[in-house]
Design an enzyme around this catalytic site. Sequence first.
Site, PDB file in Angstrom:
ATOM      1  N   VAL A  61      37.146  39.979  39.606  1.00  0.00           N
ATOM      2  CA  VAL A  61      38.311  40.493  40.343  1.00  0.00           C
ATOM      3  C   VAL A  61      38.265  42.003  40.565  1.00  0.00           C
ATOM      4  O   VAL A  61      39.068  42.538  41.327  1.00  0.00           O
ATOM      5  CB  VAL A  61      39.651  40.125  39.645  1.00  0.00           C
ATOM      6  CG1 VAL A  61      39.858  38.626  39.606  1.00  0.00           C
ATOM      7  CG2 VAL A  61      39.757  40.745  38.250  1.00  0.00           C
ATOM      8  N   ASN A  87      45.684  35.547  37.829  1.00  0.00           N
ATOM      9  CA  ASN A  87      45.794  35.182  36.420  1.00  0.00           C
ATOM     10  C   ASN A  87      44.768  35.902  35.534  1.00  0.00           C
ATOM     11  O   ASN A  87      45.020  36.127  34.355  1.00  0.00           O
ATOM     12  CB  ASN A  87      45.619  33.651  36.315  1.00  0.00           C
ATOM     13  CG  ASN A  87      45.428  33.172  34.896  1.00  0.00           C
ATOM     14  OD1 ASN A  87      46.383  33.092  34.129  1.00  0.00           O
ATOM     15  ND2 ASN A  87      44.182  32.879  34.525  1.00  0.00           N
ATOM     16  N   TYR A 151      47.052  47.405  27.616  1.00  0.00           N
ATOM     17  CA  TYR A 151      47.407  46.093  28.176  1.00  0.00           C
ATOM     18  C   TYR A 151      48.824  46.125  28.743  1.00  0.00           C
ATOM     19  O   TYR A 151      49.083  45.667  29.862  1.00  0.00           O
ATOM     20  CB  TYR A 151      47.284  45.039  27.070  1.00  0.00           C
ATOM     21  CG  TYR A 151      47.576  43.622  27.496  1.00  0.00           C
ATOM     22  CD1 TYR A 151      46.657  42.878  28.218  1.00  0.00           C
ATOM     23  CD2 TYR A 151      48.786  43.012  27.145  1.00  0.00           C
ATOM     24  CE1 TYR A 151      46.930  41.558  28.585  1.00  0.00           C
ATOM     25  CE2 TYR A 151      49.062  41.702  27.501  1.00  0.00           C
ATOM     26  CZ  TYR A 151      48.132  40.976  28.216  1.00  0.00           C
ATOM     27  OH  TYR A 151      48.408  39.679  28.578  1.00  0.00           O
TER      28      TYR A 151
HETATM   29  N1  LIG Z   1      47.801  34.099  25.910  1.00  0.00           N
HETATM   30  C1  LIG Z   1      48.892  34.832  25.825  1.00  0.00           C
HETATM   31  O1  LIG Z   1      49.554  34.878  24.772  1.00  0.00           O
HETATM   32  C2  LIG Z   1      49.375  35.606  27.013  1.00  0.00           C
HETATM   33  C3  LIG Z   1      50.641  36.195  26.938  1.00  0.00           C
HETATM   34  C4  LIG Z   1      51.133  36.883  28.030  1.00  0.00           C
HETATM   35  C5  LIG Z   1      50.368  36.957  29.189  1.00  0.00           C
HETATM   36  N2  LIG Z   1      49.138  36.384  29.231  1.00  0.00           N
HETATM   37  C6  LIG Z   1      48.410  36.483  30.487  1.00  0.00           C
HETATM   38  O2  LIG Z   1      48.116  35.176  30.938  1.00  0.00           O
HETATM   39  C7  LIG Z   1      46.950  35.213  31.776  1.00  0.00           C
HETATM   40  C8  LIG Z   1      45.960  34.164  31.331  1.00  0.00           C
HETATM   41  O3  LIG Z   1      45.458  34.516  30.050  1.00  0.00           O
HETATM   42  P1  LIG Z   1      44.957  33.448  28.975  1.00  0.00           P
HETATM   43  O4  LIG Z   1      45.918  33.508  27.860  1.00  0.00           O
HETATM   44  O5  LIG Z   1      44.681  32.153  29.641  1.00  0.00           O
HETATM   45  O6  LIG Z   1      43.617  34.156  28.485  1.00  0.00           O
HETATM   46  P2  LIG Z   1      42.067  33.780  28.661  1.00  0.00           P
HETATM   47  O7  LIG Z   1      41.324  34.925  28.065  1.00  0.00           O
HETATM   48  O8  LIG Z   1      41.813  32.422  28.111  1.00  0.00           O
HETATM   49  O9  LIG Z   1      41.863  33.731  30.234  1.00  0.00           O
HETATM   50  C9  LIG Z   1      41.629  34.874  31.005  1.00  0.00           C
HETATM   51  C10 LIG Z   1      40.508  34.581  31.962  1.00  0.00           C
HETATM   52  O10 LIG Z   1      40.293  35.730  32.791  1.00  0.00           O
HETATM   53  C11 LIG Z   1      38.900  35.866  32.991  1.00  0.00           C
HETATM   54  N3  LIG Z   1      38.540  37.219  33.376  1.00  0.00           N
HETATM   55  C12 LIG Z   1      38.526  38.338  32.618  1.00  0.00           C
HETATM   56  N4  LIG Z   1      38.073  39.390  33.324  1.00  0.00           N
HETATM   57  C13 LIG Z   1      37.795  38.927  34.567  1.00  0.00           C
HETATM   58  C14 LIG Z   1      37.295  39.528  35.759  1.00  0.00           C
HETATM   59  N5  LIG Z   1      36.959  40.838  35.805  1.00  0.00           N
HETATM   60  N6  LIG Z   1      37.145  38.763  36.867  1.00  0.00           N
HETATM   61  C15 LIG Z   1      37.452  37.440  36.833  1.00  0.00           C
HETATM   62  N7  LIG Z   1      37.911  36.807  35.721  1.00  0.00           N
HETATM   63  C16 LIG Z   1      38.080  37.548  34.617  1.00  0.00           C
HETATM   64  C17 LIG Z   1      38.303  35.485  31.636  1.00  0.00           C
HETATM   65  O11 LIG Z   1      36.915  35.189  31.731  1.00  0.00           O
HETATM   66  C18 LIG Z   1      39.168  34.300  31.231  1.00  0.00           C
HETATM   67  O12 LIG Z   1      38.624  33.085  31.658  1.00  0.00           O
HETATM   68  C19 LIG Z   1      46.431  36.646  31.682  1.00  0.00           C
HETATM   69  O13 LIG Z   1      46.904  37.383  32.781  1.00  0.00           O
HETATM   70  C20 LIG Z   1      47.075  37.154  30.417  1.00  0.00           C
HETATM   71  O14 LIG Z   1      47.157  38.565  30.402  1.00  0.00           O
HETATM   72  C21 LIG Z   1      48.628  35.722  28.173  1.00  0.00           C
END
Ligand SMILES: NC(=O)c1ccc[n+]([C@@H]2O[C@H](COP(=O)([O-])OP(=O)(O)OC[C@H]3O[C@@H](n4cnc5c(N)ncnc54)[C@H](O)[C@@H]3O)[C@@H](O)[C@H]2O)c1
Length: 249
Positions: A61, A87, A151
Amino acid sequence: MADLTGKVALITGAARGQGAAEAKLFVERGAKVVITDVLETEGKELAESLGENARFVRHDVTDSESWDAAVAVAVDTFGKLDVLVNNAAIYTMKPIAETTPEELERILTVNLVGAFRGIKAVLPAMTANGGSIVNISSQSGLEGLMNHSAYGSSKWGLRGLSKVAALELGLSQIRVNSVYPGPIATPMVPYLTTGPGSFPTLPLERTGLPEEVAELVAFLASDASAYITGAEVSVDGGLAAGKFIPRGM
Ligand SMILES: NC(=O)c1ccc[n+]([C@@H]2O[C@H](COP(=O)([O-])OP(=O)(O)OC[C@H]3O[C@@H](n4cnc5c(N)ncnc54)[C@H](O)[C@@H]3O)[C@@H](O)[C@H]2O)c1
């Protein structure tokens, strides 16, 4: 139950975690989905398991050319693009004193500028027929969360970007909403456990599941939310409601 029949969606960071849950649910609800991520093995496996209605594209991204290529796969394979879910993200938790400016810049580049690039990249495909953009922020984008300077800044930025985009793109019938997950059990935060009592400092006393976020994202992607834009919606077990007093305190 959100119906996504006939919709074409691009979900970033969808090889695992919440993005993968969204890709599965979207296909289940009738959408065709382009799954993008930098994780090729997981992304390909997921797309294959979902069959003809899913494609995987290796997509970073932070790179605008890579964005154009991913959008082109959606349009060339499925004929259009209706939905973008920004995402993909990276995470770090440490005090300001231990965070370098380079780390802050890296997180902003992926989590905020990546989503900005995405919004720009989908505009040509969405302008003719409208669309829905869902930006995944975080509870740390709604309030200050200690040890989350990098973050949290990226997620506050994404919250602001979502508002501005909703204002600017409404004229093209493109809706932009943002989602604020609380603690969700995914590989991003592998120390979280699940089940009743797994997060006793929240009103619902447990962590959330990726599938529970996916239901909200599917709703915001669908025509059931046709009059909703510029909204920020929490999916957090009550975390954003205020100061909760856990049992026994
Ligand atoms: N898990 C939580 O507790 C939580 C809480 C609040 C918000 N979020 C947000 O939810 C969303 C999903 O996170 P998740 O919990 O599934 O985490 P995750 O780490 O399992 O998924 C994130 C994905 O983003 C991909 N990614 C990272 N850098 C990238 C790049 N440069 N280009 C393309 N892909 C890339 C990763 O490879 C991974 O597959 C994120 O935006 C995260 O910030 C998560």
